[in-house]
Design a protein around this motif. Structure first.
Motif, PDB file in Angstrom:
ATOM      1  N   TYR A 220       0.903  -1.318  -0.024  1.00 42.50           N
ATOM      2  CA  TYR A 220       0.137   0.013  -0.133  1.00 42.50           C
ATOM      3  C   TYR A 220       0.845   1.362  -0.080  1.00 42.50           C
ATOM      4  O   TYR A 220       0.733   2.299  -0.649  1.00 42.50           O
ATOM      5  CB  TYR A 220      -1.080   0.076   1.052  1.00 42.50           C
ATOM      6  N   GLU A 221       1.959   1.335   0.719  1.00 45.93           N
ATOM      7  CA  GLU A 221       2.990   2.538   0.760  1.00 45.93           C
ATOM      8  C   GLU A 221       3.582   2.581  -0.269  1.00 45.93           C
ATOM      9  O   GLU A 221       3.843   3.740  -0.811  1.00 45.93           O
ATOM     10  CB  GLU A 221       3.831   2.337   2.170  1.00 45.93           C
ATOM     11  N   LEU A 222       3.949   1.412  -1.225  1.00 46.02           N
ATOM     12  CA  LEU A 222       4.742   1.543  -2.252  1.00 46.02           C
ATOM     13  C   LEU A 222       3.620   2.221  -3.402  1.00 46.02           C
ATOM     14  O   LEU A 222       4.124   3.003  -4.195  1.00 46.02           O
ATOM     15  CB  LEU A 222       5.020   0.194  -2.585  1.00 46.02           C
ATOM     16  N   ARG A 223       2.480   1.704  -3.689  1.00 45.03           N
ATOM     17  CA  ARG A 223       1.631   2.467  -4.448  1.00 45.03           C
ATOM     18  C   ARG A 223       1.238   3.778  -4.050  1.00 45.03           C
ATOM     19  O   ARG A 223       1.120   4.762  -5.202  1.00 45.03           O
ATOM     20  CB  ARG A 223       0.254   1.644  -4.558  1.00 45.03           C
TER      21      ARG A 223
ATOM     22  N   ALA B 279      10.567  -1.147   6.409  1.00 41.02           N
ATOM     23  CA  ALA B 279      10.352  -0.814   5.055  1.00 41.02           C
ATOM     24  C   ALA B 279       9.116  -0.148   4.958  1.00 41.02           C
ATOM     25  O   ALA B 279       9.116   1.168   4.205  1.00 41.02           O
ATOM     26  CB  ALA B 279       9.787  -2.016   4.085  1.00 41.02           C
ATOM     27  N   ILE B 280       8.362  -0.239   5.770  1.00 44.36           N
ATOM     28  CA  ILE B 280       6.802   0.670   5.871  1.00 44.36           C
ATOM     29  C   ILE B 280       7.296   2.264   6.260  1.00 44.36           C
ATOM     30  O   ILE B 280       7.050   3.116   5.615  1.00 44.36           O
ATOM     31  CB  ILE B 280       5.959   0.028   6.558  1.00 44.36           C
TER      32      ILE B 280
ATOM     33  N   GLN C 271      14.964  -2.531  -0.203  1.00 45.42           N
ATOM     34  CA  GLN C 271      15.992  -3.220   0.154  1.00 45.42           C
ATOM     35  C   GLN C 271      15.450  -4.042   1.511  1.00 45.42           C
ATOM     36  O   GLN C 271      15.607  -5.204   1.576  1.00 45.42           O
ATOM     37  CB  GLN C 271      17.356  -2.776   0.521  1.00 45.42           C
ATOM     38  N   GLN C 272      15.007  -3.249   2.415  1.00 42.47           N
ATOM     39  CA  GLN C 272      14.232  -3.805   3.625  1.00 42.47           C
ATOM     40  C   GLN C 272      13.182  -4.843   3.440  1.00 42.47           C
ATOM     41  O   GLN C 272      13.226  -5.774   3.930  1.00 42.47           O
ATOM     42  CB  GLN C 272      13.910  -2.635   4.642  1.00 42.47           C
ATOM     43  N   ALA C 273      12.251  -4.310   2.517  1.00 45.42           N
ATOM     44  CA  ALA C 273      11.271  -5.433   1.997  1.00 45.42           C
ATOM     45  C   ALA C 273      11.831  -6.695   1.473  1.00 45.42           C
ATOM     46  O   ALA C 273      11.294  -7.899   1.757  1.00 45.42           O
ATOM     47  CB  ALA C 273      10.410  -4.588   1.048  1.00 45.42           C
ATOM     48  N   GLY C 274      12.906  -6.558   0.534  1.00 45.02           N
ATOM     49  CA  GLY C 274      13.489  -7.655   0.046  1.00 45.02           C
ATOM     50  C   GLY C 274      14.000  -8.475   0.850  1.00 45.02           C
ATOM     51  O   GLY C 274      14.064  -9.972   0.844  1.00 45.02           O
ATOM     52  N   ASN C 275      14.405  -7.951   2.357  1.00 44.38           N
ATOM     53  CA  ASN C 275      14.956  -8.897   3.107  1.00 44.38           C
ATOM     54  C   ASN C 275      14.007  -9.456   4.401  1.00 44.38           C
ATOM     55  O   ASN C 275      14.129  -9.889   5.317  1.00 44.38           O
ATOM     56  CB  ASN C 275      15.845  -7.949   4.070  1.00 44.38           C
TER      57      ASN C 275
END
Length: 86
Positions: free
Chosen positions: A7-10, A62-63, A52-56
Motif C-alpha cells: 500500500y505504501e509503495l503504491r 520498510a513501511i 531493500q528492507q522489504a526484500g529482506n
C-alpha cells in the motif's frame, strides 16, 4: 505487514506520478527545480532503502522508510505551490 508495505509503495508511486506529470513544468524552472530536487533525491534514497528492507523481509522497517520517502515527495510538491495533506 507485506500488504501494508505494498500500500505504501503504491502511495509513493502515486505521489511520484504527480511530480512527473502535473509538476513537470515547475521542475523545468531552474531555481524551483533545483529546490525540488533536494527532497526528491532524498525520497529516491529512502525508497531504495525501503525496497531493500522489504526484500529482506523486514516489512516493519520498510513501511516506515517508504513513508519517509513519500513525505519527501510531498515536501517537493508543496514547494511547487500545491498543498496536499499528508
Amino acid at each position: 505487514k507485506a500488504d501494508e508495505y505494498r500500500y505504501e509503495l503504491r502511495r509513493n508511486d502515486t505521489h511520484n506520478m504527480l511530480i512527473n506529470t502535473v509538476l513537470k513544468e515547475k521542475r523545468a524552472d531552474p531555481r524551483l527545480g533545483k529546490l525540488m530536487d533536494i527532497p526528491l533525491q532524498e525520497a529516491e534514497e529512502f525508497r531504495a532503502e525501503a525496497e531493500q528492507q522489504a526484500g529482506n523481509g523486514d516489512f516493519e522497517s520498510a513501511i516506515k522508510t517508504m513513508e519517509t520517502s513519500t513525505k519527501n515527495i510531498i515536501r517537493a510538491i508543496r514547494m511547487a505551490g500545491i498543498y496536499i495533506p499528508g
